[in-house]
Design a protein around this motif. Sequence first.
Motif, short mmCIF file in Angstrom:
data_model
loop_
_atom_site.label_atom_id
_atom_site.label_comp_id
_atom_site.label_asym_id
_atom_site.label_seq_id
_atom_site.Cartn_x
_atom_site.Cartn_y
_atom_site.Cartn_z
N ARG A 137 6.24 -5.01 4.48
CA ARG A 137 5.97 -3.57 4.51
C ARG A 137 5.44 -3.08 3.16
O ARG A 137 4.45 -2.33 3.11
CB ARG A 137 7.24 -2.80 4.87
CG ARG A 137 7.08 -1.29 4.87
CD ARG A 137 8.38 -0.58 5.24
NE ARG A 137 8.20 0.86 5.22
CZ ARG A 137 8.29 1.60 4.11
NH1 ARG A 137 8.59 1.03 2.94
NH2 ARG A 137 8.10 2.92 4.17
N GLN A 138 6.07 -3.51 2.08
CA GLN A 138 5.63 -3.08 0.76
C GLN A 138 4.23 -3.62 0.45
O GLN A 138 3.40 -2.91 -0.13
CB GLN A 138 6.61 -3.55 -0.32
CG GLN A 138 6.30 -2.98 -1.70
CD GLN A 138 6.28 -1.46 -1.73
OE1 GLN A 138 7.25 -0.82 -1.32
NE2 GLN A 138 5.18 -0.88 -2.20
N ASP A 139 3.96 -4.85 0.84
CA ASP A 139 2.63 -5.42 0.62
C ASP A 139 1.56 -4.63 1.39
O ASP A 139 0.45 -4.42 0.89
CB ASP A 139 2.60 -6.89 1.06
CG ASP A 139 3.28 -7.81 0.07
OD1 ASP A 139 3.60 -7.34 -1.05
OD2 ASP A 139 3.50 -8.99 0.40
N ILE A 140 1.89 -4.19 2.60
CA ILE A 140 0.93 -3.41 3.38
C ILE A 140 0.69 -2.05 2.73
O ILE A 140 -0.45 -1.59 2.61
CB ILE A 140 1.42 -3.23 4.83
CG1 ILE A 140 1.40 -4.58 5.55
CG2 ILE A 140 0.54 -2.22 5.59
CD1 ILE A 140 2.03 -4.55 6.92
N LEU A 141 1.75 -1.41 2.28
CA LEU A 141 1.60 -0.13 1.60
C LEU A 141 0.74 -0.29 0.35
O LEU A 141 -0.13 0.55 0.06
CB LEU A 141 2.97 0.43 1.22
CG LEU A 141 3.84 0.93 2.38
CD1 LEU A 141 5.25 1.25 1.89
CD2 LEU A 141 3.21 2.17 3.02
N ASP A 142 0.95 -1.38 -0.38
CA ASP A 142 0.15 -1.64 -1.58
C ASP A 142 -1.31 -1.90 -1.21
O ASP A 142 -2.23 -1.43 -1.90
CB ASP A 142 0.70 -2.84 -2.35
CG ASP A 142 2.05 -2.55 -2.99
OD1 ASP A 142 2.40 -1.36 -3.13
OD2 ASP A 142 2.77 -3.52 -3.33
N GLU A 143 -1.53 -2.64 -0.11
CA GLU A 143 -2.90 -2.95 0.32
C GLU A 143 -3.61 -1.68 0.79
O GLU A 143 -4.79 -1.48 0.49
CB GLU A 143 -2.87 -3.99 1.44
CG GLU A 143 -4.23 -4.48 1.89
CD GLU A 143 -4.94 -5.33 0.84
OE1 GLU A 143 -6.16 -5.52 0.97
OE2 GLU A 143 -4.26 -5.79 -0.11
N LEU A 144 -2.92 -0.84 1.52
CA LEU A 144 -3.51 0.43 1.97
C LEU A 144 -3.88 1.31 0.79
O LEU A 144 -4.94 1.94 0.77
CB LEU A 144 -2.53 1.17 2.88
CG LEU A 144 -2.28 0.57 4.27
CD1 LEU A 144 -1.13 1.28 4.96
CD2 LEU A 144 -3.54 0.66 5.12
N SER A 145 -2.99 1.35 -0.20
CA SER A 145 -3.26 2.15 -1.40
C SER A 145 -4.41 1.57 -2.22
O SER A 145 -5.20 2.31 -2.82
CB SER A 145 -1.99 2.23 -2.25
OG SER A 145 -2.22 2.95 -3.44
N PHE A 146 -4.52 0.24 -2.21
CA PHE A 146 -5.55 -0.44 -3.00
C PHE A 146 -6.93 -0.31 -2.39
O PHE A 146 -7.94 -0.26 -3.10
CB PHE A 146 -5.17 -1.93 -3.13
CG PHE A 146 -6.17 -2.76 -3.87
CD1 PHE A 146 -6.27 -2.70 -5.24
CD2 PHE A 146 -7.04 -3.61 -3.18
CE1 PHE A 146 -7.20 -3.48 -5.93
CE2 PHE A 146 -7.96 -4.38 -3.85
CZ PHE A 146 -8.05 -4.31 -5.23
N ASP A 147 -7.00 -0.26 -1.06
CA ASP A 147 -8.29 -0.25 -0.35
C ASP A 147 -8.92 1.13 -0.44
O ASP A 147 -8.41 2.10 0.13
CB ASP A 147 -8.06 -0.61 1.12
CG ASP A 147 -9.37 -0.86 1.86
OD1 ASP A 147 -10.41 -0.33 1.45
OD2 ASP A 147 -9.35 -1.59 2.88
N PRO A 148 -10.07 1.26 -1.11
CA PRO A 148 -10.70 2.59 -1.27
C PRO A 148 -11.29 3.15 0.01
O PRO A 148 -11.62 4.33 0.08
CB PRO A 148 -11.80 2.33 -2.31
CG PRO A 148 -12.13 0.88 -2.16
CD PRO A 148 -10.84 0.20 -1.80
N SER A 149 -11.42 2.31 1.06
CA SER A 149 -11.99 2.79 2.32
C SER A 149 -10.96 3.41 3.24
O SER A 149 -11.30 3.86 4.34
CB SER A 149 -12.70 1.63 3.05
OG SER A 149 -11.77 0.69 3.53
N VAL A 150 -9.69 3.48 2.80
CA VAL A 150 -8.62 4.00 3.65
C VAL A 150 -8.00 5.25 3.01
O VAL A 150 -7.56 5.21 1.85
CB VAL A 150 -7.50 2.96 3.87
CG1 VAL A 150 -6.45 3.51 4.82
CG2 VAL A 150 -8.07 1.66 4.39
N ALA A 151 -7.98 6.35 3.76
CA ALA A 151 -7.22 7.54 3.34
C ALA A 151 -5.79 7.33 3.82
O ALA A 151 -5.43 7.67 4.94
CB ALA A 151 -7.82 8.80 3.94
N SER A 152 -4.96 6.73 2.97
CA SER A 152 -3.67 6.20 3.42
C SER A 152 -2.48 7.10 3.14
O SER A 152 -1.35 6.76 3.49
CB SER A 152 -3.42 4.85 2.74
OG SER A 152 -3.38 5.00 1.33
#
Length: 215
Positions: A8-23
């Motif tokens: 879960r934490q890795d996904i949250l970090d990946e969503l935050s890292f990806d500039p193409s996602v308004a997360s």
Amino acid sequence: MKTDNQIRQDILDELSFDPSVASENIAVSVADGVVTLSGFVPSFADKYSAEKAAFRVAGVKAVAEEVEVKLPATSSKSDQEIAKAAADAVKWNVSLPSTIQISVEDGVVILRGEVDWQYQRDAATSAVRYITGVRQVKNHLAIHQRPQPTDIKIRIEQALIRSAEADAKRIRVSTTNGRVNLSGTVRSQAELQDAKWAAWAAPGVTAVETNLTIE
């Protein structure tokens, strides 16, 4: 092996890292490696990118995508405007036939008709995914029935052997009337997708069922 909390934490970090996602309005929960994404995003493109980001994380077995698209006022378009933009996007895509039918209902783009290959079904979705005002894409395109080579199973197995991602020894292939079943185990979601691509690339394939387990 990662715990659900680590995934879960890795996904949250990946969503935050990806500039193409308004997360900022996406919530993540994980149970036994199965991820559920919920909340809302400002476009269908963001929804798609969020799902891709989750699948990139090691340890993810499946993703249940329950994110809602809430268009901001600046992105609001009429169905007629969306339909015109979608028709132009399909028309100008060199890989797509001119026979694809497009309808739009409350921002939902519906694709109908026939194509020759799975990559064309994917290309049609990609062509309309990033149009402003689109809330969802429903792809009802069918793959045209064609004569099937007798060695379709062998062709898929050879493609798996050539693949840098897939471990062909762990994947079993069976075929019936153009329908392919993949079973066995893979090491990651990327390997699973690569195996599906290899199956869809074989001539005469009309459906691919994946019963692959991610270890």
